[in-house]
Design a protein around this motif. Sequence first.
Motif, mmCIF file in Angstrom:
data_model
loop_
_atom_site.group_PDB
_atom_site.id
_atom_site.type_symbol
_atom_site.label_atom_id
_atom_site.label_comp_id
_atom_site.label_asym_id
_atom_site.label_seq_id
_atom_site.Cartn_x
_atom_site.Cartn_y
_atom_site.Cartn_z
ATOM 1 N N SER A 145 -9.782 7.691 26.731
ATOM 2 C CA SER A 145 -8.320 7.724 26.688
ATOM 3 C C SER A 145 -7.812 8.777 27.683
ATOM 4 O O SER A 145 -8.499 9.743 27.987
ATOM 5 N N ARG A 146 -6.612 8.538 28.203
ATOM 6 C CA ARG A 146 -5.986 9.471 29.138
ATOM 7 C C ARG A 146 -4.820 10.147 28.421
ATOM 8 O O ARG A 146 -3.768 9.522 28.215
ATOM 9 N N PRO A 147 -5.008 11.417 28.059
ATOM 10 C CA PRO A 147 -3.996 12.098 27.241
ATOM 11 C C PRO A 147 -2.590 12.042 27.822
ATOM 12 O O PRO A 147 -1.626 11.944 27.082
ATOM 13 N N LEU A 148 -2.458 12.072 29.156
ATOM 14 C CA LEU A 148 -1.115 12.104 29.738
ATOM 15 C C LEU A 148 -0.382 10.781 29.568
ATOM 16 O O LEU A 148 0.835 10.714 29.741
ATOM 17 N N LEU A 149 -1.123 9.721 29.225
ATOM 18 C CA LEU A 149 -0.476 8.410 29.076
ATOM 19 C C LEU A 149 -0.372 7.991 27.614
ATOM 20 O O LEU A 149 0.139 6.915 27.314
ATOM 21 N N GLY A 205 -10.668 3.625 39.958
ATOM 22 C CA GLY A 205 -12.068 3.345 40.308
ATOM 23 C C GLY A 205 -12.736 4.434 41.127
ATOM 24 O O GLY A 205 -13.781 4.207 41.750
ATOM 25 N N LYS A 206 -12.170 5.638 41.126
ATOM 26 C CA LYS A 206 -12.713 6.726 41.959
ATOM 27 C C LYS A 206 -14.168 7.050 41.610
ATOM 28 O O LYS A 206 -14.995 7.228 42.499
ATOM 29 N N SER A 207 -14.465 7.113 40.312
ATOM 30 C CA SER A 207 -15.832 7.507 39.914
ATOM 31 C C SER A 207 -16.843 6.416 40.251
ATOM 32 O O SER A 207 -17.919 6.707 40.787
ATOM 33 N N GLY A 219 -10.101 13.907 39.482
ATOM 34 C CA GLY A 219 -9.221 13.355 38.458
ATOM 35 C C GLY A 219 -7.869 13.035 39.088
ATOM 36 O O GLY A 219 -7.499 13.611 40.124
ATOM 37 N N GLY A 220 -7.127 12.132 38.465
ATOM 38 C CA GLY A 220 -5.864 11.664 39.036
ATOM 39 C C GLY A 220 -4.799 12.734 39.214
ATOM 40 O O GLY A 220 -3.868 12.559 40.007
ATOM 41 N N GLY A 221 -4.944 13.863 38.508
ATOM 42 C CA GLY A 221 -3.921 14.901 38.613
ATOM 43 C C GLY A 221 -4.344 16.083 39.464
ATOM 44 O O GLY A 221 -3.614 17.070 39.571
ATOM 45 N N ALA A 222 -5.503 15.980 40.098
ATOM 46 C CA ALA A 222 -6.032 17.139 40.845
ATOM 47 C C ALA A 222 -5.070 17.607 41.935
ATOM 48 O O ALA A 222 -4.939 18.812 42.182
ATOM 49 N N ARG A 253 5.933 10.291 40.701
ATOM 50 C CA ARG A 253 5.931 11.734 40.972
ATOM 51 C C ARG A 253 4.755 12.132 41.859
ATOM 52 O O ARG A 253 4.815 13.121 42.567
ATOM 53 N N ARG A 254 3.685 11.361 41.788
ATOM 54 C CA ARG A 254 2.457 11.775 42.480
ATOM 55 C C ARG A 254 2.184 11.064 43.801
ATOM 56 O O ARG A 254 1.340 11.524 44.568
ATOM 57 N N ILE A 255 2.869 9.946 44.028
ATOM 58 C CA ILE A 255 2.451 9.080 45.135
ATOM 59 C C ILE A 255 2.455 9.802 46.495
ATOM 60 O O ILE A 255 1.551 9.602 47.309
ATOM 61 N N THR A 263 -15.531 15.503 39.153
ATOM 62 C CA THR A 263 -15.014 16.774 38.617
ATOM 63 C C THR A 263 -14.684 16.659 37.124
ATOM 64 O O THR A 263 -14.879 17.617 36.376
ATOM 65 N N ASP A 264 -14.205 15.486 36.683
ATOM 66 C CA ASP A 264 -13.964 15.317 35.238
ATOM 67 C C ASP A 264 -15.267 15.504 34.464
ATOM 68 O O ASP A 264 -15.286 16.148 33.410
ATOM 69 N N ALA A 265 -16.345 14.932 34.995
ATOM 70 C CA ALA A 265 -17.641 15.036 34.299
ATOM 71 C C ALA A 265 -18.095 16.500 34.223
ATOM 72 O O ALA A 265 -18.664 16.933 33.217
ATOM 73 N N ALA A 314 -4.863 24.581 30.722
ATOM 74 C CA ALA A 314 -6.272 24.973 30.615
ATOM 75 C C ALA A 314 -7.141 23.927 31.324
ATOM 76 O O ALA A 314 -8.054 24.275 32.082
ATOM 77 N N PHE A 315 -6.821 22.653 31.085
ATOM 78 C CA PHE A 315 -7.588 21.601 31.762
ATOM 79 C C PHE A 315 -7.511 21.777 33.275
ATOM 80 O O PHE A 315 -8.521 21.667 33.976
ATOM 81 N N ARG A 316 -6.314 22.065 33.807
ATOM 82 C CA ARG A 316 -6.164 22.225 35.269
ATOM 83 C C ARG A 316 -6.985 23.418 35.787
ATOM 84 O O ARG A 316 -7.503 23.374 36.896
ATOM 85 N N ARG A 317 -7.079 24.467 34.994
ATOM 86 C CA ARG A 317 -7.906 25.614 35.423
ATOM 87 C C ARG A 317 -9.373 25.206 35.513
ATOM 88 O O ARG A 317 -10.057 25.520 36.475
HETATM 89 C C1 S3P Z 1 -5.719 12.966 34.751
HETATM 90 C C2 S3P Z 1 -6.662 12.047 35.131
HETATM 91 C C3 S3P Z 1 -7.963 11.916 34.458
HETATM 92 C C4 S3P Z 1 -8.368 13.254 33.830
HETATM 93 C C5 S3P Z 1 -7.284 13.748 32.940
HETATM 94 C C6 S3P Z 1 -5.971 13.981 33.685
HETATM 95 C C7 S3P Z 1 -4.409 12.972 35.442
HETATM 96 O O1 S3P Z 1 -8.966 11.504 35.411
HETATM 97 O O2 S3P Z 1 -8.642 14.187 34.832
HETATM 98 O O3 S3P Z 1 -7.073 12.812 31.904
HETATM 99 O O4 S3P Z 1 -3.657 13.952 35.315
HETATM 100 O O5 S3P Z 1 -4.117 11.974 36.161
HETATM 101 P P1 S3P Z 1 -9.073 9.986 35.996
HETATM 102 O O6 S3P Z 1 -8.173 9.913 37.186
HETATM 103 O O7 S3P Z 1 -10.498 9.866 36.363
HETATM 104 O O8 S3P Z 1 -8.654 9.075 34.902
#
Ligand code: S3P
Length: 177
Positions: free
Chosen positions: A118-122, A14-16, A79-82, A137-139, A33-35, A55-58
Amino acid sequence: MKRHVALVGFMGSGKSTVGRKLARRLGCAFVDTDALVVRDHGDVPTIFAREGEAAFRRYEQAAIRGALESTEPVVIALGGGALTVAANRQLLAARAYRIFIRVSPEQVLARLRKAKESRPLLGQTPTLARIRALYDRRISQYESADYVVPADRLSGRQVLDDIVDWLDRAGIRLCAS
Ligand code: S3P
């Protein structure tokens, strides 16, 4: 220079939604930042499929840097992986109050099942096992935030109020507030 507020947490926490409302409440600008990545590079699943996660991370890192350069404080939904990128962790620790919206893997699954994007990593159909593996891994990165909102049993409104209360208690004044 005043710090920004950055909302961190797993996908689907629910971050956004909270970030947009928090920005409105505080009178700050809101940056997702995703937007920004989507605006400049196209949709997230296509970036992952065609160019890969690196590339996405860059692109994400550039969006985070840009947001943090704002001279006025902004509310940033990450984003959740930032926080998997060390440079992002360092920049955010220096320039923002990091607020972790903590939602359990079970709740994440329930929320993502209803999500449009959709969330590609899942993968196509997220499973609890896959969410848990990434979550574990992220907590510790999320937990290093300045404030943690235990959001599992809270409505969006309660999460928002909890953050505003914490900012008040900590004497943090931002934007028009
Ligand atoms: C990601 C989370 C996504 C988005 C991308 C990667 C992640 O954002 O940045 O799919 O690695 O957790 P949300 O946290 O907004 O879903």
